[in-house]
Design a protein around this motif. Structure first.
Motif, PDB file in Angstrom:
ATOM      1  N   ALA A  89      17.352  31.251  87.450  1.00 15.38           N
ATOM      2  CA  ALA A  89      16.453  31.791  86.937  1.00 15.38           C
ATOM      3  C   ALA A  89      16.322  31.694  85.677  1.00 15.38           C
ATOM      4  N   GLY A  90      17.356  31.087  84.745  1.00 11.84           N
ATOM      5  CA  GLY A  90      17.875  31.790  83.161  1.00 11.84           C
ATOM      6  C   GLY A  90      16.894  32.816  82.629  1.00 11.84           C
ATOM      7  N   PHE A  91      16.751  34.065  83.557  1.00 11.25           N
ATOM      8  CA  PHE A  91      16.566  35.105  83.055  1.00 11.25           C
ATOM      9  C   PHE A  91      17.445  35.840  81.952  1.00 11.25           C
ATOM     10  N   GLU A  92      18.525  35.775  82.586  1.00 10.34           N
ATOM     11  CA  GLU A  92      19.881  36.671  82.228  1.00 10.34           C
ATOM     12  C   GLU A  92      20.943  34.768  81.250  1.00 10.34           C
ATOM     13  N   SER A  93      20.498  35.018  79.788  1.00  4.41           N
ATOM     14  CA  SER A  93      21.230  33.625  79.594  1.00  4.41           C
ATOM     15  C   SER A  93      22.725  34.026  78.929  1.00  4.41           C
ATOM     16  N   TRP A  94      22.995  34.911  79.621  1.00  2.00           N
ATOM     17  CA  TRP A  94      24.739  34.826  79.691  1.00  2.00           C
ATOM     18  C   TRP A  94      25.646  34.668  81.151  1.00  2.00           C
ATOM     19  N   ALA A  95      24.305  34.797  82.071  1.00  2.00           N
ATOM     20  CA  ALA A  95      25.283  34.089  83.556  1.00  2.00           C
ATOM     21  C   ALA A  95      25.887  33.181  83.761  1.00  2.00           C
ATOM     22  N   ASP A  96      26.049  32.121  82.487  1.00  3.10           N
ATOM     23  CA  ASP A  96      26.515  30.991  82.705  1.00  3.10           C
ATOM     24  C   ASP A  96      27.977  31.803  82.402  1.00  3.10           C
ATOM     25  N   LYS A  97      28.087  32.652  81.681  1.00  6.06           N
ATOM     26  CA  LYS A  97      29.219  32.875  81.175  1.00  6.06           C
ATOM     27  C   LYS A  97      30.580  33.507  82.090  1.00  6.06           C
ATOM     28  N   VAL A  98      29.592  34.334  82.896  1.00  5.17           N
ATOM     29  CA  VAL A  98      30.252  34.961  84.398  1.00  5.17           C
ATOM     30  C   VAL A  98      30.411  34.088  85.464  1.00  5.17           C
ATOM     31  N   VAL A  99      29.571  33.730  86.054  1.00 10.03           N
ATOM     32  CA  VAL A  99      29.426  32.694  86.877  1.00 10.03           C
ATOM     33  C   VAL A  99      30.188  31.775  86.848  1.00 10.03           C
ATOM     34  N   GLY A 100      31.217  31.485  88.099  1.00  9.82           N
ATOM     35  CA  GLY A 100      32.300  30.440  87.591  1.00  9.82           C
ATOM     36  C   GLY A 100      33.500  30.838  86.567  1.00  9.82           C
ATOM     37  N   ASN A 101      32.968  30.575  85.553  1.00  6.87           N
ATOM     38  CA  ASN A 101      34.687  31.447  84.689  1.00  6.87           C
ATOM     39  C   ASN A 101      35.551  32.891  84.966  1.00  6.87           C
ATOM     40  N   ILE A 102      34.066  34.370  84.804  1.00 10.64           N
ATOM     41  CA  ILE A 102      34.905  35.797  84.859  1.00 10.64           C
ATOM     42  C   ILE A 102      35.148  35.876  86.566  1.00 10.64           C
ATOM     43  N   ILE A 103      34.123  35.608  86.975  1.00  6.84           N
ATOM     44  CA  ILE A 103      34.030  35.366  88.809  1.00  6.84           C
ATOM     45  C   ILE A 103      33.989  34.511  89.589  1.00  6.84           C
ATOM     46  N   GLU A 104      34.244  33.966  90.409  1.00  5.76           N
ATOM     47  CA  GLU A 104      33.903  33.110  91.888  1.00  5.76           C
ATOM     48  C   GLU A 104      32.810  33.165  91.686  1.00  5.76           C
ATOM     49  N   GLU A 105      31.959  31.837  91.994  1.00  6.24           N
ATOM     50  CA  GLU A 105      30.946  32.089  92.705  1.00  6.24           C
ATOM     51  C   GLU A 105      30.676  32.193  94.055  1.00  6.24           C
ATOM     52  N   ASP A 106      31.865  32.514  94.857  1.00  6.36           N
ATOM     53  CA  ASP A 106      31.002  33.035  96.360  1.00  6.36           C
ATOM     54  C   ASP A 106      31.441  34.468  96.064  1.00  6.36           C
ATOM     55  N   ARG A 107      31.972  35.349  94.784  1.00  5.99           N
ATOM     56  CA  ARG A 107      31.649  36.513  94.562  1.00  5.99           C
ATOM     57  C   ARG A 107      30.068  37.190  93.892  1.00  5.99           C
ATOM     58  N   THR A 108      29.447  35.968  93.792  1.00 12.06           N
ATOM     59  CA  THR A 108      27.933  36.256  93.366  1.00 12.06           C
ATOM     60  C   THR A 108      26.771  36.211  93.738  1.00 12.06           C
ATOM     61  N   ILE A 109      25.227  36.844  93.660  1.00 11.25           N
ATOM     62  CA  ILE A 109      24.462  36.308  94.308  1.00 11.25           C
ATOM     63  C   ILE A 109      23.558  35.716  93.347  1.00 11.25           C
ATOM     64  N   ASN A 110      23.055  34.422  93.309  1.00  7.93           N
ATOM     65  CA  ASN A 110      21.338  34.499  92.032  1.00  7.93           C
ATOM     66  C   ASN A 110      20.540  34.595  92.915  1.00  7.93           C
ATOM     67  N   ALA A 111      19.703  36.041  92.508  1.00  8.72           N
ATOM     68  CA  ALA A 111      18.804  36.726  93.648  1.00  8.72           C
ATOM     69  C   ALA A 111      17.499  35.099  93.897  1.00  8.72           C
ATOM     70  N   SER A 112      17.654  34.374  92.371  1.00  9.96           N
ATOM     71  CA  SER A 112      15.863  34.054  92.415  1.00  9.96           C
ATOM     72  C   SER A 112      16.206  32.409  94.044  1.00  9.96           C
ATOM     73  N   GLU A 113      17.563  32.353  94.352  1.00  5.11           N
ATOM     74  CA  GLU A 113      18.044  31.206  95.459  1.00  5.11           C
ATOM     75  C   GLU A 113      17.153  31.599  96.862  1.00  5.11           C
ATOM     76  N   SER A 114      17.000  33.227  96.496  1.00  2.61           N
ATOM     77  CA  SER A 114      16.368  33.637  97.669  1.00  2.61           C
ATOM     78  C   SER A 114      14.855  33.158  98.172  1.00  2.61           C
ATOM     79  N   VAL A 115      13.878  32.684  97.254  1.00  2.00           N
ATOM     80  CA  VAL A 115      12.126  32.855  97.071  1.00  2.00           C
ATOM     81  C   VAL A 115      12.213  32.027  96.144  1.00  2.00           C
ATOM     82  N   HIS A 116      10.869  32.027  96.014  1.00  2.00           N
ATOM     83  CA  HIS A 116      10.560  29.940  95.885  1.00  2.00           C
ATOM     84  C   HIS A 116       9.896  30.558  94.877  1.00  2.00           C
ATOM     85  N   LEU A 117      10.425  29.656  93.552  1.00  2.35           N
ATOM     86  CA  LEU A 117       9.702  29.899  92.365  1.00  2.35           C
ATOM     87  C   LEU A 117       8.487  29.078  92.145  1.00  2.35           C
TER      88      LEU A 117
END
Ligand SMILES: [Zn+2]
Length: 297
Positions: A89-117
């Motif tokens: 949900a935009g909290f980590e401005s640097w997350a884009d650098k990590v997810v899908g680049n440094i580490i495949e998306e299926d090895r990650t959890i985006n916590a904000s997808e578990s809740v109502h935003l």
């Protein structure tokens, strides 16, 4: 004797060989190495994973999370994680650098997808962890993933999660119970971190700064706030521990407000750690101060 040494040496080699092979997966990740971006996620993963995971946190304690940037070394280390959990949900401005680049998306959890935003000016408000109900939902997602990663310890992950969920439910009930007789419906806070908390327990936050504590208010905002404080007879202003804009002090002095702490739990301070505080004990302290500000004697 020499024969014995050779045998011992061979056994050692086999053990070393096996263990390094067992620890490295085909995608280069290390078994049970879990990285979380910041403290509330550390709390959940630690409570659920216990000794079965090797848990590390990106934003160090005592540092304000919104503006944090990981070092090159940290980014390299995250690459080896079997699981990387971030708020999203935009909290980590640097997350884009990590997810899908440094580490495949299926090895990650985006916590904000578990809740109502909750949306704020077309952007999701990232402070999801300040609702214990959201923490249960995120905790369940983490538990399910740990079970997939390490089925041998399934029972323990489930037991740990159930225990944690009932403590968080208890906290949620306590908030409802102790705020049910509130006589005010708003609080003045230093930055807009408490949307989910306010939404859940039926009050409003009037923030001095924006979503991030670095967003200093304009002089118009300050003047408006001083008006609100005077008209609504506010007695308290609730400040946070890791970052507070200087203007909050100005407003507090200008209007004779008493200062209380409301901790957005974006990280623990050294003092919190020394005192053995965690998410739940800090949320309980927050409730004590919310009661002062919202429930009139
Ligand atoms: Zn914040």
């Amino acid at each position: 004797m020499r024969k014995l040494i050779i045998i011992l040496f061979s056994i050692m080699l086999i053990i070393v060989g096996c263990s390094s092979e067992a620890n490295l997966n085909s995608n280069g990740s290390e078994d049970n190495l879990v990285y979380v971006s910041f403290y509330p996620l550390y709390f959940l993963a630690d409570e659920i994973g216990g000794d079965h995971i090797d848990l590390r946190m990106v934003v160090p304690n005592g540092v304000e999370s919104h503006e944090y940037e990981p070092s090159m070394q940290q980014l390299k280390d995250i690459e080896k994680a079997q699981l990387f959990i971030y708020n999203g949900a935009g909290f980590e401005s640097w997350a884009d650098k990590v997810v899908g680049n440094i580490i495949e998306e299926d090895r990650t959890i985006n916590a904000s997808e578990s809740v109502h935003l909750i949306m704020e000016d077309n952007n999701p408000d990232p402070h999801i962890w300040l609702s214990p109900q959201n923490m249960i939902k995120i905790g369940e997602t983490i538990k399910d993933r740990l079970v997939l990663m390490d089925a041998a310890n399934k029972d323990e992950y489930e037991r740990n999660f159930n225990e944690l969920a009932s403590r968080l439910m208890e906290l949620d009930n306590k908030y409802f119970e102790e705020l049910k007789d509130k006589s005010k419906d708003s609080i003045i806070v230093s930055h807009a971190a408490f949307t989910y908390l306010a939404d859940r327990y039926g009050f409003e936050q009037i923030p001095v700064a924006g979503i991030s504590p670095e967003q200093e208010p304009s002089s118009k905002t300050i003047a408006d706030l001083i008006e609100i404080v005077k008209n609504d007879n506010h007695e308290y202003i609730l400040l946070e521990t890791l970052a507070s804009p200087k203007t909050v002090q100005v407003i507090a002095e200008e209007t004779n407000l008493q200062v209380l702490t409301l901790n957005p739990i974006e990280g623990l301070t050294e003092e919190d750690i020394t005192n053995g505080e965690d998410y739940i004990t800090i949320m309980e302290k927050n409730l004590e101060n919310l009661k002062k500000a919202l429930v009139m004697k």
